[in-house]
Write a protein that holds these residues in place. Sequence first.
Motif, short mmCIF file in Angstrom:
data_model
loop_
_atom_site.label_atom_id
_atom_site.label_comp_id
_atom_site.label_asym_id
_atom_site.label_seq_id
_atom_site.Cartn_x
_atom_site.Cartn_y
_atom_site.Cartn_z
N ASP A 42 0.83 -1.20 0.00
CA ASP A 42 0.00 0.00 0.00
C ASP A 42 0.87 1.26 0.00
O ASP A 42 0.60 2.23 -0.72
CB ASP A 42 -0.91 -0.02 1.23
N PHE A 43 1.94 1.24 0.77
CA PHE A 43 2.86 2.37 0.84
C PHE A 43 3.45 2.68 -0.54
O PHE A 43 3.51 3.83 -0.96
CB PHE A 43 3.97 2.08 1.85
N MET A 44 3.89 1.65 -1.23
CA MET A 44 4.45 1.85 -2.57
C MET A 44 3.39 2.39 -3.53
O MET A 44 3.67 3.26 -4.37
CB MET A 44 5.02 0.53 -3.10
N ASN A 45 2.17 1.88 -3.42
CA ASN A 45 1.07 2.38 -4.25
C ASN A 45 0.82 3.87 -4.01
O ASN A 45 0.71 4.67 -4.95
CB ASN A 45 -0.22 1.61 -3.95
N GLY A 154 10.31 5.73 8.79
CA GLY A 154 9.62 4.54 9.28
C GLY A 154 10.36 3.25 8.98
O GLY A 154 11.50 3.25 8.49
N ASP A 155 9.69 2.16 9.24
CA ASP A 155 10.29 0.83 9.06
C ASP A 155 10.11 0.39 7.61
O ASP A 155 9.30 -0.48 7.30
CB ASP A 155 9.62 -0.15 10.04
N ILE A 156 10.87 1.02 6.72
CA ILE A 156 10.76 0.73 5.29
C ILE A 156 11.60 -0.51 4.98
O ILE A 156 12.82 -0.52 5.21
CB ILE A 156 11.21 1.94 4.45
N GLU A 157 10.97 -1.55 4.47
CA GLU A 157 11.61 -2.85 4.33
C GLU A 157 12.80 -2.83 3.39
O GLU A 157 13.84 -3.41 3.65
CB GLU A 157 10.59 -3.90 3.87
N ASN A 158 12.66 -2.17 2.24
CA ASN A 158 13.75 -2.15 1.26
C ASN A 158 13.97 -0.73 0.80
O ASN A 158 13.42 -0.27 -0.20
CB ASN A 158 13.41 -3.06 0.08
N ILE A 159 14.82 -0.01 1.53
CA ILE A 159 15.02 1.41 1.25
C ILE A 159 15.63 1.63 -0.13
O ILE A 159 15.29 2.60 -0.83
CB ILE A 159 15.88 2.06 2.36
N GLU A 160 16.53 0.73 -0.57
CA GLU A 160 17.15 0.89 -1.88
C GLU A 160 16.12 0.79 -3.00
O GLU A 160 16.18 1.51 -4.00
CB GLU A 160 18.26 -0.15 -2.07
N GLU A 161 15.17 -0.11 -2.84
CA GLU A 161 14.11 -0.26 -3.84
C GLU A 161 13.26 1.00 -3.92
O GLU A 161 12.90 1.46 -5.01
CB GLU A 161 13.23 -1.46 -3.46
#
Length: 881
Positions: A42-45, A154-161
């Motif tokens: 949802d965050f990426m969307n 926040g707790d962003i799982e894959n910051i590089e992505e």
Amino acid sequence: SKKYPLKDPFVELLKGSMQTFLNAMTAPDKTMYPVSSRNTKDFMNLMSVYLDAVFAPMIYENPNIFYQEGWHYALDEEGNTSYQGVVLNEMKGAYSAIDETIVAKMNEMLFPDNCYHYESGGKPEEITNLTYEHFLAMHKKYYHPSNAFINLDGDIENIEEVLAFIDEEYLSKYERNESDFSIPMQSLVKAQTKEYEYEFTEEDATNKTVIAIAKIICDYQDVEKNLAWIVLSNILVANNESPFTKAILDKGLAEDVEFDVMDNLLQPWAILVLRNTEKKNFDEAKKVLYNVAKELIKDGLDHEQILAALNQIEFKFKEKRELAGIGNTQTMLRSWLYGGKPDLYFHYSTLMASLRKKLKEGYFEKLLEEFLFDEEHLCTLIALPSKEIAIKRKENEDKKLQAELANIEKEDIVALNEHLLAWQMKEDTEEEKECLPRLYLEDLEKKPREISCIEKNMRAVDVRLYPEDKSGIHYFNAYFNVAGITKENLPALGLFVSLLTHLPTEDKSVEEIQKKTRELTGTLRFILEAYAKVNEKEACKPMLVAQVSSLAENDEKAISLLMEIAQKTIFTKENILPILKQELEEFRQAMISSGNSFGILRVGAHFSSDVFFRENTAGYSAYQYLSELENNEEALNEFIMQCELFKEILFAKERATLSTNTHNEEVLSYFIAHLSDQRAERAKVHYPLLTTGNEKMYIPGGVSYVVAGRNMLEFEDVDDAVFGIIQHILSYDYLWNEVRVKGGAYGTGVAVGNTKNCVAYSYRDPDPKRSLESMKKMYQYLEDMEEDKDISQYIIGALAASEAYSTPANIMRLGDSLYFRGIDYERRCKNRERMLSAKAKDLKEKAELFEKVFEEPTICIFGDKDKLEAFEDFEELPLAL
């Protein structure tokens, strides 16, 4: 936007996202577009849609967006022409509040040479001068990646992505623009005094002048001074015993004194306001303030108060906050936006240590001297009430409109409106809808999050124990059932609770209470709430809630202070009357700027006991009671006697339920030991409901607030989780399109409560009659819905709206609310299961019920007199009593 060419992707996201925040904010020198979600997909969307909306909007190809959201020439059914637009009506509503106009006028005086001189939201009379071409030019220049500040938190799982996505999809597609976006520093202006008239509708304008003095105090880099000013401004006017406030009140020169700091700017400025006074009082008031300031500078400010204030600020820094990521971004921008280091405002420990040291060196006294005795640069603004200004505003708007219409062909206006309406009514194609990234029901948790709580009983008090927090901050919420207080005494109870913390006790002055509150607690307050079981509209559990938060080492001292205020506050006419006048003004301003909130209480009080309690303690009925007390000595004496009774009977063991996240039994026992042994029951109360008819109130500003509704249980027994979905679909599909998009109101919605009160409302609305007609036709939208319509997005959005935030304090409040309303985890699971499995036909089945509810609803409208005269049979609620 180009990638997402739907008519309103923002609303589409609201319909079907698990967002925890999704909006945009306009500030004097920036626009923020924050989104947040706990769901990674949802965050990426959300990020994708927002970046495209900012950098690649369709405004360049579609002027209808400008006409709808900004302004256009609108035609009514009779062929009359007027200015219309969502933001136009938003700002008309904003400028109905005197505080908004004072800030705008003061910005003009203090900042003649940079962007702060202008109203970032747009002055209503100036918005209609903005052309589509100028709008596009402004967007092209400023809404460019070269002028963008992007923050991830926040707790962003894959910051590089995430970073790669931002770069590849957007930033890399642009050439850097070397334009200079910096804001020039403003030199201090010469002292000046200006007057202006503000819109006033009541008959008696005595003591309704507002006077403000202000000055730029520093720039963004002086973090210490910025923070010190926030402390100082509060110390000087925190309560009616504070130095500045007491001096002015004792002389009868104004009804209230306020001191505020406008920060989050390149150059913060301080403003001192004398509220509800007369122009002739200003010279004497200024002399009084100067004399007080001289004494404070000579003898020294109360350093213990300042230390206590610094302690409380430090406490707030440690505490977990809702939407912390957005708060962190705003804190970063206090320096980053102006070329400073992003972390400048985050070194709180160092800042506090430095200010504590400087306190001993006379730093705060020097700040006061720099402000009040700078005769060369102190600007004064005098706001005078005027009943004529509304007439002038309407005349000027009509004159301007007629002059413009003389040079425009009527056919062109007709064509514009036809094209705009056609676009507004156009449905997004399936292809357009498919391009929007979305969540699916399988992306959601199948069960709601559990709230961990242990229930026990200690010496006749029900205790609810929540998990302790790693921060070491403890929260105490003591709920006292106030059954036995009759409906006639509810407004008195409301005033009693609002006075607590603002009056002296048997052992402490107001200043001492304030000092101890800051020194020992993060929050200390008393509020009123009412809880009703699901579908139980006839009865509720009315509660007085005493709340305090503290660090573990201060638990017992904080509880002792809380209960001292509850049980030993001294009520006298001399102390109560000034606060009473201040509360009346707060009510008045709130009804002008947030009429929908009062209307929702007023309508709901006709149908359910819990809303009746809230309306009588915090709504228009409470305002009526305060107005009657103001000039009635006998009634005031009776109120004081009631307060003594409330102190004696309400804070008792048999009324109490304690909710806390400390498991220290000594601390719990210490709290219980402070409670009285008065006999009482934790009972439900059946309040007699309001029986008035439809009502209206005339307020300034040129816009209205409409509320209409009834209780569903009048027509049939309903206990169905689908109402969460229905209110979501009606708010963001039907009402959004009919009342906001087509009608020009800034906000609208429908809500179905726990007891099945169903209300629809509009906010800053130019046409209350049209909105009311739209509300009455909501059922047709449900009725016409296709049975195989995919409603999964609405289900997701409805679930997001019901999800709790994650701070310990809010989890506890939610857990307590569920407990008092009798909603256990099993019921929550069943509701979620029912929502996840809902189909369009389930919503269609409720169309007849909505038809009955809104066929003859109870209505309350706050608004412009010209618009409300059409509602001839409505009873008038006077703004001035």
